[in-house]
Scaffold this active site. Structure first.
Site, short mmCIF file in Angstrom:
data_model
loop_
_atom_site.label_atom_id
_atom_site.label_comp_id
_atom_site.label_asym_id
_atom_site.label_seq_id
_atom_site.Cartn_x
_atom_site.Cartn_y
_atom_site.Cartn_z
N SER A 1 0.92 -1.32 -0.38
CA SER A 1 0.13 0.15 -0.43
C SER A 1 1.15 1.49 -0.13
CB SER A 1 -1.30 -0.15 1.17
OG SER A 1 -0.45 -0.03 2.17
N VAL B 1 -8.21 10.44 -5.37
CA VAL B 1 -6.80 11.27 -4.41
C VAL B 1 -7.52 10.89 -3.01
CG1 VAL B 1 -5.55 13.05 -4.18
CG2 VAL B 1 -6.23 12.48 -6.84
N GLY B 2 -6.56 10.42 -2.05
CA GLY B 2 -7.31 10.42 -0.85
C GLY B 2 -6.59 11.88 -0.21
N ASP B 3 -6.12 11.97 1.27
CA ASP B 3 -5.53 12.31 1.58
C ASP B 3 -4.11 12.97 1.53
OD1 ASP B 3 -5.48 9.78 3.64
OD2 ASP B 3 -5.50 10.87 5.08
N THR C 1 -3.70 8.44 8.72
CA THR C 1 -3.59 7.56 7.97
C THR C 1 -5.35 6.65 8.86
OG1 THR C 1 -2.50 5.36 7.50
CG2 THR C 1 -3.14 6.03 9.52
N GLY D 1 -9.62 8.59 3.28
CA GLY D 1 -8.65 9.94 3.11
C GLY D 1 -9.46 10.81 3.07
N1 ASP Z 1 -5.50 7.80 4.12
C1 ASP Z 1 -4.48 7.05 2.32
C2 ASP Z 1 -5.19 7.03 1.45
O1 ASP Z 1 -7.12 7.26 1.69
C3 ASP Z 1 -5.27 5.43 2.96
C4 ASP Z 1 -4.79 4.97 4.32
O2 ASP Z 1 -3.72 5.57 4.59
O3 ASP Z 1 -5.23 3.69 4.52
O4 ASP Z 1 -5.29 6.89 0.74
#
Ligand code: ASP
Length: 338
Positions: free
Chosen positions: A82, A227-229, A249, A252
């Site tokens: 990931s 797109v995530g955070d 984490t 997001g």
């Molecule tokens: N925060 C990340 C996203 O949403 C993924 C994660 O940390 O699990 O892309």
């Protein structure tokens, strides 16, 4: 300066004497110059990442260099599905990466939905240092990376491809809690597991400079273009040298909705400890979407300008790694709502 000293010593002492002398002085210099330095990062794979960051901090290096160096470890780890290379792909089979980096003075750079580049954090830093922009996405981010000399590579490994094909059989998209812990290092997990993961890293160096970095392949099996955070400054990462730094984490979308990392830093500015600030930001998410929050994970990690750290998550199971002059591989479980 140190190099110059070593060079002068070399001419005086000869090669073998220099080897001993410079070894001793490096150790002394490291412990002295590392005083006050600390690095923290999300999840257990943060331990190895922190150690790489520490190799920079222990030499009296800059926090910004430390976080960049540190997060490159999980970016390159083929067992980590990931972050970076070997990350699980999107719904259509493309590995697309998000990353951001931020310095204490507000300088920052990010890339989103970047494909084919193994170390998106390095590209994010180039965006910060070599463009007038903050965020480059998709094709444009790739074009910029190639112009900067990065190599175009296939990041989808046979293992990740197999997991994706397995998922396609059911194609149920369901982000799961703490997939980082359950699925790390495992293969072929069909829909529901291994959906998300991130390394967020914060550091303070011996000179009291803060910096942060965040990098991820985002949620596995996400829609193409999602797109995530992590590459959104203020959501997945925020640093203010006068106050502190935060990263996140988990899901997001929930972090973006609440400008999570910015919120954590602002709460520290108002006097909260890092843990209190993380807790309040988590509670903001839970309050807005109480039902959804029962099944999703978001964790915040923070460090203030004194190097004090704290974390909080919605669900149990979130931990963070700490490394400083006293401990190299500490893993601390975060408190949680449930
Ligand atoms: N925060 C990340 C996203 O949403 C993924 C994660 O940390 O699990 O892309």
């Amino acid at each position: 300066m140190a190099d110059r000293r070593d060079f002068l010593k070399a001419s005086l002492l000869g090669a073998s004497a220099l080897a001993v002398a410079s070894q001793t002085s490096t150790v002394r210099a490291a412990s002295k110059s590392a005083a006050g330095a600390r690095v923290i990062s999300t999840w257990d794979f943060g331990i190895a990442a922190n150690q790489a960051a520490w190799s920079v901090l222990a030499q009296g290096g800059h926090a910004l260099d430390a976080v960049e160096t540190g997060v490159m470890v999980p970016e390159a780890d083929l067992k980590n599905h990931s972050v970076g290379r070997a990350g699980y792909p999107d719904r259509d089979g493309h590995v697309s990466l998000d990353a951001s980096i931020m310095d204490a003075d507000g300088s920052c750079g990010a890339v989103a939905a970047l494909e084919h580049i193994a170390h998106p954090i390095q590209v994010a830093r180039r965006v910060m240092e070599r463009t007038p922009h903050v965020l480059l996405v998709g094709e444009g981010a790739l074009q910029f990376a190639l112009e900067q000399g990065f190599k175009k590579e296939e990041l989808l490994t046979p293992e990740s491809e197999a997991a994706w094909k397995e998922w396609l059989k059911t194609a149920q998209y369901q982000p799961s809690v703490n997939s980082e812990v359950h699925d790390y290092g495992k293969t072929g997990i069909p829909g529901g597991k291994g959906n998300h993961d991130t390394i967020g890293m914060l550091a303070i160096d011996a000179q009291g400079r803060l910096a942060g970095a965040c990098t991820t392949s985002g949620m596995a099996w996400k829609l193409r273009g999602r797109v995530g955070d992590s590459p959104i400054i203020g959501a997945g990462l925020y640093v203010d040298g006068e106050v502190g730094a935060a990263t996140s984490t988990g899901v997001g979308e929930e972090v973006i909705r609440n400008a999570g990392s910015f919120l954590v830093v602002e709460l520290m500015r108002q006097g909260r400890t890092p843990q209190e600030a993380c807790r309040e930001a988590v509670m903001r998410i839970v309050k807005k979407r109480p039902n959804a929050s029962k099944d999703l994970q978001v964790g915040f990690l923070a460090m203030n300008r004194h190097g004090e750290v704290g974390a909080f998550a919605i669900q149990p199971g979130f931990s963070y790694a700490v490394c400083d002059a006293g401990r190299q591989d500490g893993l601390v479980p975060a408190k949680s709502v449930y």
